[in-house]
Design an enzyme around this catalytic site. Structure first.
Site, short mmCIF file in Angstrom:
data_model
loop_
_atom_site.label_atom_id
_atom_site.label_comp_id
_atom_site.label_asym_id
_atom_site.label_seq_id
_atom_site.Cartn_x
_atom_site.Cartn_y
_atom_site.Cartn_z
N TRP A 195 1.20 -3.28 4.21
CA TRP A 195 0.84 -2.85 2.87
C TRP A 195 0.34 -1.40 2.82
O TRP A 195 -0.05 -0.91 1.75
CB TRP A 195 -0.22 -3.80 2.27
CG TRP A 195 0.41 -5.02 1.67
CD1 TRP A 195 0.55 -6.26 2.25
CD2 TRP A 195 1.05 -5.11 0.38
NE1 TRP A 195 1.21 -7.11 1.40
CE2 TRP A 195 1.53 -6.43 0.25
CE3 TRP A 195 1.26 -4.21 -0.66
CZ2 TRP A 195 2.21 -6.86 -0.89
CZ3 TRP A 195 1.94 -4.65 -1.80
CH2 TRP A 195 2.40 -5.96 -1.89
N TYR A 231 -1.66 -10.15 -5.60
CA TYR A 231 -1.52 -11.61 -5.42
C TYR A 231 -2.82 -12.39 -5.25
O TYR A 231 -3.10 -13.32 -6.00
CB TYR A 231 -0.65 -11.91 -4.18
CG TYR A 231 0.71 -11.28 -4.24
CD1 TYR A 231 1.72 -11.85 -5.00
CD2 TYR A 231 0.98 -10.10 -3.54
CE1 TYR A 231 2.98 -11.26 -5.07
CE2 TYR A 231 2.23 -9.51 -3.61
CZ TYR A 231 3.22 -10.09 -4.37
OH TYR A 231 4.46 -9.50 -4.44
N ASP A 278 13.94 -7.94 -1.42
CA ASP A 278 14.45 -7.02 -0.39
C ASP A 278 14.95 -7.92 0.75
O ASP A 278 14.16 -8.41 1.55
CB ASP A 278 13.28 -6.12 0.04
CG ASP A 278 13.60 -5.18 1.20
OD1 ASP A 278 14.64 -5.37 1.87
OD2 ASP A 278 12.77 -4.28 1.44
N CYS A 321 6.26 -9.51 -6.53
CA CYS A 321 7.67 -9.85 -6.32
C CYS A 321 7.81 -11.36 -6.27
O CYS A 321 8.66 -11.93 -6.93
CB CYS A 321 8.18 -9.22 -5.04
SG CYS A 321 8.27 -7.44 -5.19
N GLU A 361 -1.07 -12.06 6.37
CA GLU A 361 -0.92 -11.71 4.95
C GLU A 361 -1.22 -12.93 4.07
O GLU A 361 -1.90 -12.82 3.04
CB GLU A 361 0.48 -11.16 4.66
CG GLU A 361 0.61 -10.62 3.24
CD GLU A 361 2.05 -10.49 2.76
OE1 GLU A 361 2.88 -11.37 3.06
OE2 GLU A 361 2.35 -9.50 2.06
N ARG A 384 11.13 -12.49 -8.27
CA ARG A 384 11.90 -11.68 -9.25
C ARG A 384 12.71 -10.59 -8.60
O ARG A 384 13.72 -10.13 -9.13
CB ARG A 384 10.95 -11.06 -10.29
CG ARG A 384 10.00 -10.07 -9.68
CD ARG A 384 9.40 -9.08 -10.65
NE ARG A 384 8.54 -8.19 -9.91
CZ ARG A 384 8.93 -7.03 -9.35
NH1 ARG A 384 10.16 -6.59 -9.49
NH2 ARG A 384 8.09 -6.30 -8.64
N1 MHF Z 1 10.80 -2.26 -0.38
C1 MHF Z 1 9.86 -3.20 -0.13
N2 MHF Z 1 10.23 -4.31 0.54
C2 MHF Z 1 9.31 -5.27 0.82
O1 MHF Z 1 9.69 -6.28 1.44
C3 MHF Z 1 7.97 -5.10 0.36
C4 MHF Z 1 7.65 -3.92 -0.34
N3 MHF Z 1 8.60 -2.99 -0.57
N4 MHF Z 1 6.38 -3.69 -0.77
C5 MHF Z 1 5.35 -4.67 -0.64
C6 MHF Z 1 5.56 -5.65 0.43
C7 MHF Z 1 5.25 -5.23 1.81
N5 MHF Z 1 6.19 -6.03 2.59
C8 MHF Z 1 6.72 -5.60 3.79
C9 MHF Z 1 6.56 -4.29 4.19
C10 MHF Z 1 7.08 -3.88 5.40
C11 MHF Z 1 7.73 -4.79 6.21
C12 MHF Z 1 8.22 -4.33 7.54
O2 MHF Z 1 8.28 -3.16 7.82
N6 MHF Z 1 8.60 -5.23 8.43
C13 MHF Z 1 9.06 -4.90 9.74
C14 MHF Z 1 7.89 -4.74 10.69
C15 MHF Z 1 6.99 -5.93 10.73
C16 MHF Z 1 5.53 -5.63 11.04
O3 MHF Z 1 5.14 -4.51 11.37
O4 MHF Z 1 4.75 -6.56 10.96
C17 MHF Z 1 10.04 -5.98 10.20
O5 MHF Z 1 10.80 -5.70 11.12
O6 MHF Z 1 10.04 -7.07 9.62
C18 MHF Z 1 7.89 -6.11 5.80
C19 MHF Z 1 7.38 -6.51 4.59
C20 MHF Z 1 6.96 -6.87 1.70
N7 MHF Z 1 6.97 -6.06 0.55
O1 LIG Z 2 6.95 -9.88 -0.98
C1 LIG Z 2 7.74 -8.98 -1.31
C2 LIG Z 2 7.29 -7.80 -1.89
C3 LIG Z 2 8.20 -6.87 -2.22
N1 LIG Z 2 9.52 -7.06 -2.01
C4 LIG Z 2 10.46 -5.96 -2.37
C5 LIG Z 2 11.43 -6.19 -3.46
C6 LIG Z 2 11.76 -4.76 -3.89
O2 LIG Z 2 12.68 -4.22 -2.96
C7 LIG Z 2 10.42 -4.06 -3.74
C8 LIG Z 2 9.63 -4.01 -5.03
O3 LIG Z 2 10.18 -3.10 -5.93
P1 LIG Z 2 10.27 -3.39 -7.51
O4 LIG Z 2 10.89 -2.15 -8.07
O5 LIG Z 2 8.87 -3.61 -7.99
O6 LIG Z 2 11.14 -4.60 -7.71
O7 LIG Z 2 9.72 -4.84 -2.79
C9 LIG Z 2 9.97 -8.22 -1.43
O8 LIG Z 2 11.17 -8.43 -1.20
N2 LIG Z 2 9.06 -9.16 -1.11
#
Ligand code: MHF
Ligand SMILES: O=c1ccn([C@H]2C[C@H](O)[C@@H](COP(=O)(O)O)O2)c(=O)[nH]1
Length: 276
Positions: free
Chosen positions: A85, A99, A181, A151, A63, A178
């Site tokens: 993503w 980004y 998660d 974020c 990423e 900002r």
């Molecule tokens: N709610 C939310 N949280 C996020 O952290 C987040 C978003 N949305 N939207 C955009 C990006 C995408 N990101 C993500 C999305 C999924 C995982 C996730 O599912 N991680 C798992 C599997 C890892 C993998 O498949 O590589 C984990 O166990 O960490 C992590 C970050 C961070 N961001």
């Molecule tokens: O790099 C990242 C991308 C996203 N997030 C999380 C933070 C929130 O849970 C969602 C975004 O929702 P908003 O309503 O736009 O705040 O994704 C993260 O932690 N890190």
């Protein structure tokens, strides 16, 4: 140097799990949330990769390399087996001016573009005392075209001068995130910026200093509560060490194979649904 075992991340997780305010959110999931928090990671104490669950470093490295290409397409990631993503991509794979686009080609009013990363490298090499070494992804005029608003919105570099003649300066980086998660996103975000700091330091012939993470809305989703309880029952291990195997010609020339993490001791992975 004997390294301490650090648990800033687990402390934040525990704080939000125990003290967080119940708060509704855009995704309709519901969260516990604390506003405003800071963690400082001394990158000389090891690489801050969370150890209380297995973190998927391949997704993090790819990423970050994707951001540095300046691409807006999820295809670049899926071609490399990274799916994080997928939920936000449009049918043609586009994510809008997210980004990487802002980092590498922030649009100017006269139709030009600014490569913020190239500017940062140039300033670090020529004017390391500058207090203006900043990259912003928060392009207000472009926000409504992005699949998800940034974020990790803004970061700044800082060089502490060498303390002995012939020594190197130390590069630190502070991120403002900002929205955070804590269970899924934050382990990725910490590792991603720590890795970027190492890469930029290598390119600018600097040692690494601290990575400082500053969070705005720091939340735990209600459907991560069991996972969080399991993770907080585990004792952290020592951080691993990052090895960068070669020095590429520029910060844009790193490859996935250039990085390895030595001695990454971790607890088992913990699955969780991502809030969309
Ligand atoms: N709610 C939310 N949280 C996020 O952290 C987040 C978003 N949305 N939207 C955009 C990006 C995408 N990101 C993500 C999305 C999924 C995982 C996730 O599912 N991680 C798992 C599997 C890892 C993998 O498949 O590589 C984990 O166990 O960490 C992590 C970050 C961070 N961001
Ligand atoms: O790099 C990242 C991308 C996203 N997030 C999380 C933070 C929130 O849970 C969602 C975004 O929702 P908003 O309503 O736009 O705040 O994704 C993260 O932690 N890190």
């Amino acid at each position: 140097m004997t390294r301490p075992i650090r648990q800033q991340y687990e402390d934040l997780m525990r704080l939000v799990a125990t003290q967080g305010a119940l708060k509704a959110d855009r995704t309709g999931t519901g969260t516990k949330s604390v506003f405003g928090h800071q963690m400082r990671f001394d990158l000389n104490e090891g690489f801050p990769l969370v150890t209380t669950k297995k973190v998927h470093v391949k997704s993090i490295i790819q990423e970050l390399l994707w951001f540095l290409t300046g691409s807006s397409s999820n295809h670049w990631l899926t071609e490399r087996g990274v799916t994080i993503w997928n939920e936000w991509a449009r049918p043609d794979g586009d994510l809008g001016p997210v980004y990487g686009v802002q980092w590498r080609s922030w649009p100017t009013p006269d139709g030009g573009h600014i490569d913020q990363i190239a500017e940062v490298i140039k300033t670090l090499k020529t004017n390391p005392d500058s207090r203006r070494i900043i990259v912003s992804a928060w392009n207000v005029a472009d926000l409504d075209k992005m699949a998800l608003m940034p974020c990790h919105a803004l970061f700044q570099f800082y060089v502490a001068p060498a303390t002995e003649p012939g020594g190197k300066g130390k590069l630190s980086c502070q991120l403002y995130q900002r929205s955070a998660d804590i269970f899924l996103g934050v382990p990725f975000n910490i590792a991603s910026y720590a890795l970027l700091t190492h890469m930029v330091a290598q390119q600018c012939d600097l040692d690494v200093g601290d990575f400082i993470w500053t969070g705005g809305d720091c939340h735990i989703y209600s459907n991560h509560a069991e996972q969080v309880a399991l993770q907080l029952s585990r004792a952290p291990f020592l951080y691993p060490t990052l090895n960068i195997k070669r020095k590429p010609d520029s910060v844009f020339d790193y490859q996935f194979e250039d990085f390895e993490f030595l001695d990454y001791q971790h607890h088992p992975a913990i699955k969780a649904p991502v809030a969309i």
